[in-house]
Design a protein around this motif. Sequence first.
Motif, mmCIF file in Angstrom:
data_model
loop_
_atom_site.group_PDB
_atom_site.id
_atom_site.type_symbol
_atom_site.label_atom_id
_atom_site.label_comp_id
_atom_site.label_asym_id
_atom_site.label_seq_id
_atom_site.Cartn_x
_atom_site.Cartn_y
_atom_site.Cartn_z
ATOM 1 N N SER A 265 -4.256 7.743 -8.255
ATOM 2 C CA SER A 265 -4.784 6.387 -8.457
ATOM 3 C C SER A 265 -6.180 6.406 -9.050
ATOM 4 N N GLU A 266 -7.013 7.296 -8.494
ATOM 5 C CA GLU A 266 -8.390 7.383 -8.961
ATOM 6 C C GLU A 266 -8.449 7.846 -10.413
ATOM 7 N N PHE A 267 -7.647 8.857 -10.700
ATOM 8 C CA PHE A 267 -7.588 9.401 -12.065
ATOM 9 C C PHE A 267 -7.131 8.316 -13.043
ATOM 10 N N LEU A 268 -6.082 7.589 -12.657
ATOM 11 C CA LEU A 268 -5.551 6.534 -13.514
ATOM 12 C C LEU A 268 -6.580 5.424 -13.722
ATOM 13 N N ALA A 269 -7.279 5.076 -12.655
ATOM 14 C CA ALA A 269 -8.263 3.981 -12.748
ATOM 15 C C ALA A 269 -9.351 4.317 -13.761
ATOM 16 N N GLN A 270 -9.751 5.605 -13.778
ATOM 17 C CA GLN A 270 -10.778 6.008 -14.744
ATOM 18 C C GLN A 270 -10.296 5.846 -16.180
ATOM 19 N N ARG A 271 -8.979 5.904 -16.377
ATOM 20 C CA ARG A 271 -8.414 5.728 -17.723
ATOM 21 C C ARG A 271 -7.915 4.304 -17.965
ATOM 22 N N GLY A 272 -8.144 3.425 -16.959
ATOM 23 C CA GLY A 272 -7.805 2.018 -17.154
ATOM 24 C C GLY A 272 -6.412 1.616 -16.716
ATOM 25 N N PHE A 273 -5.763 2.434 -15.878
ATOM 26 C CA PHE A 273 -4.394 2.112 -15.455
ATOM 27 C C PHE A 273 -4.269 2.042 -13.929
ATOM 28 N N ALA A 274 -3.216 1.399 -13.476
ATOM 29 C CA ALA A 274 -2.885 1.412 -12.048
ATOM 30 C C ALA A 274 -1.370 1.413 -11.873
ATOM 31 N N VAL A 275 -0.901 2.125 -10.863
ATOM 32 C CA VAL A 275 0.504 2.041 -10.450
ATOM 33 C C VAL A 275 0.493 1.609 -8.979
ATOM 34 N N ALA A 276 1.659 1.407 -8.383
ATOM 35 C CA ALA A 276 1.709 0.876 -7.013
ATOM 36 C C ALA A 276 2.001 1.969 -5.998
ATOM 37 N N GLY A 277 1.422 1.827 -4.819
ATOM 38 C CA GLY A 277 1.697 2.766 -3.738
ATOM 39 C C GLY A 277 3.100 2.566 -3.192
ATOM 40 N N GLY A 278 3.498 3.434 -2.291
ATOM 41 C CA GLY A 278 4.794 3.283 -1.630
ATOM 42 C C GLY A 278 4.743 2.059 -0.717
ATOM 43 N N TYR A 279 5.910 1.476 -0.443
ATOM 44 C CA TYR A 279 5.965 0.252 0.343
ATOM 45 C C TYR A 279 6.229 0.564 1.807
ATOM 46 N N GLY A 280 5.408 -0.009 2.671
ATOM 47 C CA GLY A 280 5.630 0.112 4.124
ATOM 48 C C GLY A 280 5.716 1.552 4.579
ATOM 49 N N GLU A 281 6.809 1.888 5.259
ATOM 50 C CA GLU A 281 6.959 3.227 5.830
ATOM 51 C C GLU A 281 7.115 4.311 4.764
ATOM 52 N N LEU A 282 7.360 3.912 3.539
ATOM 53 C CA LEU A 282 7.563 4.904 2.465
ATOM 54 C C LEU A 282 6.242 5.340 1.838
ATOM 55 N N LYS A 283 5.148 4.739 2.326
ATOM 56 C CA LYS A 283 3.824 4.951 1.731
ATOM 57 C C LYS A 283 3.407 6.420 1.671
ATOM 58 N N SER A 284 3.738 7.177 2.726
ATOM 59 C CA SER A 284 3.207 8.538 2.815
ATOM 60 C C SER A 284 3.842 9.503 1.809
ATOM 61 N N HIS A 285 5.021 9.181 1.270
ATOM 62 C CA HIS A 285 5.670 10.170 0.398
ATOM 63 C C HIS A 285 6.255 9.607 -0.901
ATOM 64 N N THR A 286 5.994 8.315 -1.164
ATOM 65 C CA THR A 286 6.470 7.770 -2.444
ATOM 66 C C THR A 286 5.364 6.933 -3.098
ATOM 67 N N PHE A 287 5.506 6.707 -4.391
ATOM 68 C CA PHE A 287 4.730 5.653 -5.064
ATOM 69 C C PHE A 287 5.642 5.036 -6.113
#
Length: 362
Positions: free
Chosen positions: A314-336
Amino acid sequence: MTTAKMDELIRFIPGPSWVHPEVLESQARALIGHREVLIAELQAQCEAGLKAIFQTRQRVLISSSSGSGLMEAAVRNLVTSRCLHLVCGSFSSRWFDIAISCGKKPEALTVDDGYGITSDLLAAHLADHEPYETLFITHNETSTGVVNPLAELCETARASNPDMLICVDTVSSMAGVSIPVDQLEIDFCVTSAQKCFSLPPGLAFASVSLRAFAKATKVVDRGWYFDLINLERYADKGHYPSTPAITLMYALAKQLGRILSEGLSERYKRHRVMADKARDWAETHAALFAQAGFRSDTLTTIETEGKIDFNQLSEFLAQRGFAVAGGYGELKSHTFRVAHMGDIPMDKFDDLLEVMTECVTR
Ligand SMILES: *Cc1c(COP(=O)(O)O)cnc(C)c1O
């Protein structure tokens, strides 16, 4: 990173999606009154465009609410007591919770996260249970990146219980993939403005069949704001019971014109191309969370397998002007999640994948 810069990120998130500047600008107009002839003309223009996208000749209601409002409307208007929800993640689970909170007696047919619901599973469940009044299907489960086999599910439902109403959540798929509402005989099909339609949030749309309107007349305690019978009565005159989000309707009219001039089959093809690229990326650098054969064309949920740190990405992408979404709810720890829905330009999507590659191969 400064807040100003955060404002300018190009976001590949499952809503609100990127909105074309022309559409944003179309909102900056003087307001018209909601009991004037002008609003009836605007409503008629919008409904005609929506009918083309829904592939329906049924009424399509425009609601000044997000999609969840019309999801609640389906429950309040189309169920007296017994309904079945196909649950395969957080959004389908939310519809079930809405039914509970409205005092209904919903049952759920549930599969594990990452799996889709097959028509065989549905057929077996229906054969085993007393008939339900209404079936609730989530077409594109935005938490897991699963797309359910809508045509097969609708066909199975009709064959085993012809009187059961079919309600479908197409919030994250309508206008990104083809959903022929009339051909599938869907009674209530709901979607939101801020996903594949690439509009600002605040409007939701639903097609409503004659059977659904007939059912609503027999259901008591439908409430007021989302009473389908009252909405229909006003919509017939081109009006709304309360003040609609007129500014957002300006944007809707503009964007429907843009969507239809791109052409629906072009639009669906573009979504498939982006989905293929996202899946290739995922399989090269990590893994896909959704089961093969059930992968969404509008959003890809990536299983990190512990190889990708989402915060670093996320941090790397933000520096280049992009964002993607984190995992939802319980899936947060291992998906995006990488959303590829709406009008986001293809070259920006290619840039995103390139920067993601750069980040994970550094
Ligand atoms: C986003 C989403 C919702 C919620 O829609 P809102 O417009 O935020 O109320 C419901 N279902 C699915 C599948 C979604 O992706």
